[in-house]
Enzyme design. Sequence first.
Site, PDB file in Angstrom:
ATOM      1  N   CYS A   1       0.881  -1.148   0.016  1.00 41.09           N
ATOM      2  CA  CYS A   1      -0.095  -0.035  -0.122  1.00 41.09           C
ATOM      3  C   CYS A   1       0.788   1.176  -0.206  1.00 41.09           C
ATOM      4  CB  CYS A   1      -1.135   0.182   1.216  1.00 41.09           C
ATOM      5  SG  CYS A   1      -1.895  -1.274   1.141  1.00 41.09           S
TER       6      CYS A   1
ATOM      7  N   HIS B   1      -2.948   7.105   3.250  1.00 35.65           N
ATOM      8  CA  HIS B   1      -3.404   5.999   2.842  1.00 35.65           C
ATOM      9  C   HIS B   1      -4.874   5.787   3.427  1.00 35.65           C
ATOM     10  CE1 HIS B   1      -3.553   1.938   1.719  1.00 35.65           C
ATOM     11  NE2 HIS B   1      -3.364   1.368   2.990  1.00 35.65           N
TER      12      HIS B   1
ATOM     13  N   ASN C   1     -10.280   0.004   1.075  1.00 35.80           N
ATOM     14  CA  ASN C   1      -8.956   0.148   1.116  1.00 35.80           C
ATOM     15  C   ASN C   1      -8.215  -0.477  -0.569  1.00 35.80           C
ATOM     16  OD1 ASN C   1      -6.145  -0.192   1.093  1.00 35.80           O
ATOM     17  ND2 ASN C   1      -6.194  -1.276   3.198  1.00 35.80           N
TER      18      ASN C   1
HETATM   19  O1  UT7 Z   1      -3.436  -1.044   3.923  1.00 34.80           O
HETATM   20  C1  UT7 Z   1      -3.028  -1.717   4.976  1.00 34.80           C
HETATM   21  C2  UT7 Z   1      -3.881  -2.713   5.548  1.00 34.80           C
HETATM   22  N1  UT7 Z   1      -4.648  -2.999   6.591  1.00 34.80           N
HETATM   23  C3  UT7 Z   1      -4.984  -2.306   7.468  1.00 34.80           C
HETATM   24  O2  UT7 Z   1      -4.738  -0.911   7.719  1.00 34.80           O
HETATM   25  C4  UT7 Z   1      -5.940  -2.831   8.606  1.00 34.80           C
HETATM   26  C5  UT7 Z   1      -5.926  -2.122   9.841  1.00 34.80           C
HETATM   27  N2  UT7 Z   1      -6.687  -2.785  10.678  1.00 34.80           N
HETATM   28  C6  UT7 Z   1      -7.994  -2.511  11.010  1.00 34.80           C
HETATM   29  O3  UT7 Z   1      -8.463  -1.675  10.140  1.00 34.80           O
HETATM   30  C7  UT7 Z   1      -9.242  -3.041  11.781  1.00 34.80           C
HETATM   31  O4  UT7 Z   1      -8.214  -3.820  12.575  1.00 34.80           O
HETATM   32  C8  UT7 Z   1     -10.214  -3.887  11.297  1.00 34.80           C
HETATM   33  C9  UT7 Z   1     -11.201  -3.077  10.591  1.00 34.80           C
HETATM   34  C10 UT7 Z   1      -9.668  -4.719  10.228  1.00 34.80           C
HETATM   35  C11 UT7 Z   1     -10.891  -4.517  12.472  1.00 34.80           C
HETATM   36  O5  UT7 Z   1     -11.340  -3.590  13.399  1.00 34.80           O
HETATM   37  P1  UT7 Z   1     -10.955  -3.710  15.016  1.00 34.80           P
HETATM   38  O6  UT7 Z   1     -11.818  -2.776  15.851  1.00 34.80           O
HETATM   39  O7  UT7 Z   1      -9.621  -4.008  15.043  1.00 34.80           O
HETATM   40  O8  UT7 Z   1     -11.602  -5.384  15.356  1.00 34.80           O
HETATM   41  P2  UT7 Z   1     -10.935  -6.564  15.885  1.00 34.80           P
HETATM   42  O9  UT7 Z   1     -10.255  -7.384  14.836  1.00 34.80           O
HETATM   43  O10 UT7 Z   1     -10.240  -6.316  17.100  1.00 34.80           O
HETATM   44  O11 UT7 Z   1     -12.288  -7.263  16.251  1.00 34.80           O
HETATM   45  C12 UT7 Z   1     -13.175  -6.660  17.403  1.00 34.80           C
HETATM   46  C13 UT7 Z   1     -14.613  -7.501  17.523  1.00 34.80           C
HETATM   47  C14 UT7 Z   1     -14.342  -9.064  17.439  1.00 34.80           C
HETATM   48  O12 UT7 Z   1     -15.361  -9.709  18.198  1.00 34.80           O
HETATM   49  P3  UT7 Z   1     -15.077 -10.076  19.760  1.00 34.80           P
HETATM   50  O13 UT7 Z   1     -13.655 -10.954  19.785  1.00 34.80           O
HETATM   51  O14 UT7 Z   1     -14.657  -8.754  20.518  1.00 34.80           O
HETATM   52  O15 UT7 Z   1     -16.355 -10.701  20.023  1.00 34.80           O
HETATM   53  C15 UT7 Z   1     -14.327  -9.505  16.192  1.00 34.80           C
HETATM   54  O16 UT7 Z   1     -14.686 -10.875  15.934  1.00 34.80           O
HETATM   55  O17 UT7 Z   1     -15.328  -7.188  16.003  1.00 34.80           O
HETATM   56  C16 UT7 Z   1     -15.415  -8.723  15.547  1.00 34.80           C
HETATM   57  N3  UT7 Z   1     -15.429  -8.286  13.989  1.00 34.80           N
HETATM   58  C17 UT7 Z   1     -16.398  -8.176  13.604  1.00 34.80           C
HETATM   59  N4  UT7 Z   1     -17.639  -7.875  13.796  1.00 34.80           N
HETATM   60  C18 UT7 Z   1     -18.587  -7.826  12.475  1.00 34.80           C
HETATM   61  C19 UT7 Z   1     -14.282  -8.483  13.369  1.00 34.80           C
HETATM   62  N5  UT7 Z   1     -14.467  -8.081  12.084  1.00 34.80           N
HETATM   63  C20 UT7 Z   1     -15.951  -8.110  12.178  1.00 34.80           C
HETATM   64  C21 UT7 Z   1     -17.036  -7.658  11.092  1.00 34.80           C
HETATM   65  N6  UT7 Z   1     -18.183  -7.424  11.302  1.00 34.80           N
HETATM   66  N7  UT7 Z   1     -16.251  -7.480   9.736  1.00 34.80           N
END
Ligand code: UT7
Length: 306
Positions: free
Chosen positions: A108, A233, A263
């Site tokens: 990216c 980004h 993204n």
């Molecule tokens: O270009 C570079 C590439 N990548 C990035 O920049 C990505 C950087 N990371 C992010 O943007 C975020 O980490 C995400 C958007 C991918 C995820 O958001 P988060 O706030 O970090 O969520 P998490 O992975 O910590 O998950 C929190 C909760 C979990 O549930 P529990 O364990 O608290 O019950 C996940 O299972 O949210 C759940 N969850 C979802 N729920 C609904 C994870 N993905 C989803 C979803 N829909 N799509």
Amino acid sequence: MAIRIAGIGTALPSKVLTNDDLAQIMDTSDEWIRERAGIASRHVGGLTSEMGVEAGNNALKAADLTPDAIDLLVLSTSSPDQRFPGTSAQIHAGIGLDCGAFDVNAACAGFAYGYVAAYGMMMLPGGPDRVLNIGSDALSTLVDWEDRGTAILFGDGAGACVMERHDQGELLAFDLGADGNLAPILYCEHGDTIHMAGREVFKRAVRAVTASIKTALGQAGLTPDDVDVVLLHQANIRIIEAVCARTSLPMSKTHNVLETTGNTSTATIPLAMERAESAGVLEPGKIVLMSGFGAGMTWATLVVRW
Ligand code: UT7
């Protein structure tokens, strides 16, 4: 000698996938995705070469140039059409260029890396007068559609700019960085799908981009107040907010597209650049800060006098 951006072009595939569409195939919701990432929809169904050709042609049109005016093509991508030749070769043929062409893979952060590589080559004696710098990625082709942690985030797109020698425009400072020890937090093996430790990438990205922006501004001898336009980004609006808060850059100076593109990897900065241009803020003399990060991990910040 100075170098300016003479034209910007973009391309997005016509097929749009909304959060509600995703909620039909996986356990997620429009509300969760908007809140946690700031994304409402994304474009899918693109091919890196085709989008690159379209964005490149649009940039040439915006610069009022024909393909024979270009002396070098730099393509950044991490989703090439084939293992080889480089997708730059396909784009080269598609646009009808007659010059050198090569691929850059810095994920990216690729567009910013490509910009610095092109700029450096333009500074060489006998170097190119005009470079077409394209970022194109079709990450929807690499997404595991059963993984809600990644499928909600990525979309396809391309952006391009014509860089040309001119008395207006200058790269005032840049900071390029990488940490290969962080490869396991975001990667895609040949023939496999994207694996991402989202929370870890989030944390590392905020840290790396914040430090990189401070380094580049320091090198340029500028303060956040001097910056007019911020193009970050487009991965997650919360990352953009966190970086702005830590660098004292106001959100009001950012130009963002991720709500409707998701993204798009290396394409996000030129897509945001086109948004800023449409807003009329890219005037000669303005200080434009661009910063990207991605798998590698890689990161790159540019401070440009427009
Ligand atoms: O270009 C570079 C590439 N990548 C990035 O920049 C990505 C950087 N990371 C992010 O943007 C975020 O980490 C995400 C958007 C991918 C995820 O958001 P988060 O706030 O970090 O969520 P998490 O992975 O910590 O998950 C929190 C909760 C979990 O549930 P529990 O364990 O608290 O019950 C996940 O299972 O949210 C759940 N969850 C979802 N729920 C609904 C994870 N993905 C989803 C979803 N829909 N799509």
